[in-house]
Design an enzyme around this catalytic site. Sequence first.
Site, PDB file in Angstrom:
ATOM      1  N   ARG A 163       0.831  -1.211   0.000  1.00 13.23           N
ATOM      2  CA  ARG A 163       0.000   0.000   0.000  1.00 13.23           C
ATOM      3  C   ARG A 163       0.862   1.255   0.000  1.00 13.23           C
ATOM      4  O   ARG A 163       0.527   2.269  -0.627  1.00 13.23           O
ATOM      5  CB  ARG A 163      -0.913  -0.028   1.221  1.00 13.23           C
ATOM      6  CG  ARG A 163      -1.901   1.127   1.317  1.00 13.23           C
ATOM      7  CD  ARG A 163      -2.915   0.862   2.416  1.00 13.23           C
ATOM      8  NE  ARG A 163      -3.878   1.944   2.554  1.00 13.23           N
ATOM      9  CZ  ARG A 163      -3.966   2.739   3.620  1.00 13.23           C
ATOM     10  NH1 ARG A 163      -3.150   2.555   4.644  1.00 13.23           N
ATOM     11  NH2 ARG A 163      -4.877   3.701   3.675  1.00 13.23           N
ATOM     12  N   HIS A 173       0.507   4.569  -2.468  1.00 10.36           N
ATOM     13  CA  HIS A 173       0.293   5.924  -1.980  1.00 10.36           C
ATOM     14  C   HIS A 173       1.457   6.840  -2.332  1.00 10.36           C
ATOM     15  O   HIS A 173       1.285   8.058  -2.412  1.00 10.36           O
ATOM     16  CB  HIS A 173       0.055   5.901  -0.470  1.00 10.36           C
ATOM     17  CG  HIS A 173      -1.311   5.424  -0.095  1.00 10.36           C
ATOM     18  ND1 HIS A 173      -2.079   6.019   0.887  1.00 10.36           N
ATOM     19  CD2 HIS A 173      -2.069   4.410  -0.588  1.00 10.36           C
ATOM     20  CE1 HIS A 173      -3.245   5.395   0.977  1.00 10.36           C
ATOM     21  NE2 HIS A 173      -3.250   4.406   0.100  1.00 10.36           N
ATOM     22  N   VAL A 216       1.055  10.233  -5.783  1.00 11.07           N
ATOM     23  CA  VAL A 216       1.278  11.633  -5.409  1.00 11.07           C
ATOM     24  C   VAL A 216       2.630  12.080  -5.962  1.00 11.07           C
ATOM     25  O   VAL A 216       3.676  11.641  -5.481  1.00 11.07           O
ATOM     26  CB  VAL A 216       1.238  11.810  -3.879  1.00 11.07           C
ATOM     27  CG1 VAL A 216       1.396  13.284  -3.516  1.00 11.07           C
ATOM     28  CG2 VAL A 216      -0.060  11.255  -3.306  1.00 11.07           C
ATOM     29  N   GLY A 257       4.313  11.162  -8.398  1.00 12.65           N
ATOM     30  CA  GLY A 257       5.153  10.100  -8.937  1.00 12.65           C
ATOM     31  C   GLY A 257       5.823   9.254  -7.871  1.00 12.65           C
ATOM     32  O   GLY A 257       5.752   9.536  -6.676  1.00 12.65           O
ATOM     33  N   ASN A 280      -3.803   8.833   4.707  1.00 17.46           N
ATOM     34  CA  ASN A 280      -2.597   8.253   5.300  1.00 17.46           C
ATOM     35  C   ASN A 280      -2.546   8.321   6.827  1.00 17.46           C
ATOM     36  O   ASN A 280      -1.970   7.437   7.465  1.00 17.46           O
ATOM     37  CB  ASN A 280      -1.352   8.970   4.750  1.00 17.46           C
ATOM     38  CG  ASN A 280      -1.192   8.801   3.253  1.00 17.46           C
ATOM     39  OD1 ASN A 280      -1.703   7.840   2.674  1.00 17.46           O
ATOM     40  ND2 ASN A 280      -0.489   9.724   2.624  1.00 17.46           N
ATOM     41  N   HIS A 302      -5.827  -5.745  -2.707  1.00 18.11           N
ATOM     42  CA  HIS A 302      -6.677  -5.900  -1.526  1.00 18.11           C
ATOM     43  C   HIS A 302      -6.900  -7.362  -1.168  1.00 18.11           C
ATOM     44  O   HIS A 302      -7.670  -7.656  -0.253  1.00 18.11           O
ATOM     45  CB  HIS A 302      -8.022  -5.204  -1.747  1.00 18.11           C
ATOM     46  CG  HIS A 302      -7.942  -3.716  -1.652  1.00 18.11           C
ATOM     47  ND1 HIS A 302      -9.023  -2.883  -1.843  1.00 18.11           N
ATOM     48  CD2 HIS A 302      -6.888  -2.893  -1.378  1.00 18.11           C
ATOM     49  CE1 HIS A 302      -8.646  -1.613  -1.704  1.00 18.11           C
ATOM     50  NE2 HIS A 302      -7.355  -1.599  -1.424  1.00 18.11           N
ATOM     51  N   THR A 303      -6.238  -8.261  -1.863  1.00 16.40           N
ATOM     52  CA  THR A 303      -6.312  -9.671  -1.470  1.00 16.40           C
ATOM     53  C   THR A 303      -5.576  -9.925  -0.163  1.00 16.40           C
ATOM     54  O   THR A 303      -5.756 -10.965   0.474  1.00 16.40           O
ATOM     55  CB  THR A 303      -5.742 -10.585  -2.578  1.00 16.40           C
ATOM     56  OG1 THR A 303      -5.983 -11.944  -2.233  1.00 16.40           O
ATOM     57  CG2 THR A 303      -4.250 -10.376  -2.764  1.00 16.40           C
TER      58      THR A 303
END
Length: 351
Positions: free
Chosen positions: A83, A87, A91, A93, A115, A214-215
């Site tokens: 994740r 994230h 933002v 790059g 965040n 999301h697994t």
Amino acid sequence: MAFQNKFLLSIITLALHLSLSFALLPGPTHFMGANGFPNGAHPLTGLCPLYYESTCPLADEIVMSVLHEAIVEDPRMAASLLRLHFHDCFVQGCDASVLLDDSEHIKSEKNAVPNKNSLRGFEVIDEIKTRLEEACPNTVSCADIVALAARGSTILSGGPTWELPLGRKDAKTASLRGANVNIPPPNSTIQNLITLFARQGLDQADLAALSGAHTIGVARCVSFKQRLYSQNGNPKPDQTLNPNFLYSLARVCPKSGGDNNITPLDSTTPVKFDNYYYKSILQERGLLNSDEVLLTGGVQLVSELVKSYTENEALFFDHFAKSMVKMGTVDPLTGFQGEVRKNCRRVNGVY
């Protein structure tokens, strides 16, 4: 004769100096061209998988060693590091701006709504950086560490691997506003998801594949509570939720309080990277609104891919790997841009 001997000695000394200088230069894959890119790099991104072959050949082994320790201690960490890469790239790059702490000139992305009190894994990145600095000082960027950690976490969770282009440099800035407006929120509609992915040069197929991250991992109740009690502004639950699943979620997430309680994104195999995430969506057990709309949002390509991934895990793995490479090349700083931070939490020269 003395003059000739002295002149000959000077020539030998110069030759030895030049030989030593060339011997200490990085290997062929790291020689810089006129644009600051290493030879053999992609002409547009400036990245190449062998970027550290000569300058830090054990980089990936060091990263995997730290990851193994961290994930054994906390199996959730794999999802957190994956994740973190998302994230970061969404933002300004893939530039490790997400790792920067607040300072006199930096408003940290860590304080952005998506965040704050949610993003994890910074200490693991710190440990990787420490060990890499011991082995190869001032060489491996924090942005590449985040990308390597995402791939390694996927592999250690049973997912696919991919050839990872490297050579990103670290940003000297961060964007709190960018983090607040560019990272897809959990209550996104399908059109909102498509728009936010398109900003990063990612298409509908990338959206379907990358959502499969999301697994593994968990979500806080605040991320999906509206689906249980007030979907679409009505005092009713989301009608697309399986009733039994709704009941089980309500027990974890009461109507009042409990916002930081957590539940798995994939309740069947929460720490194994597989295709059960998509099977859950077909069973009306997608946890987040942004999960369920992949099927119910009315976008044919996305919903068809969800069904295909349910039936063919190898296809999902292949598409996920390709889309991760694509996402990992979003606006990287390369060549003479940016820097290689000594400490991933702050810009060089700031103490």
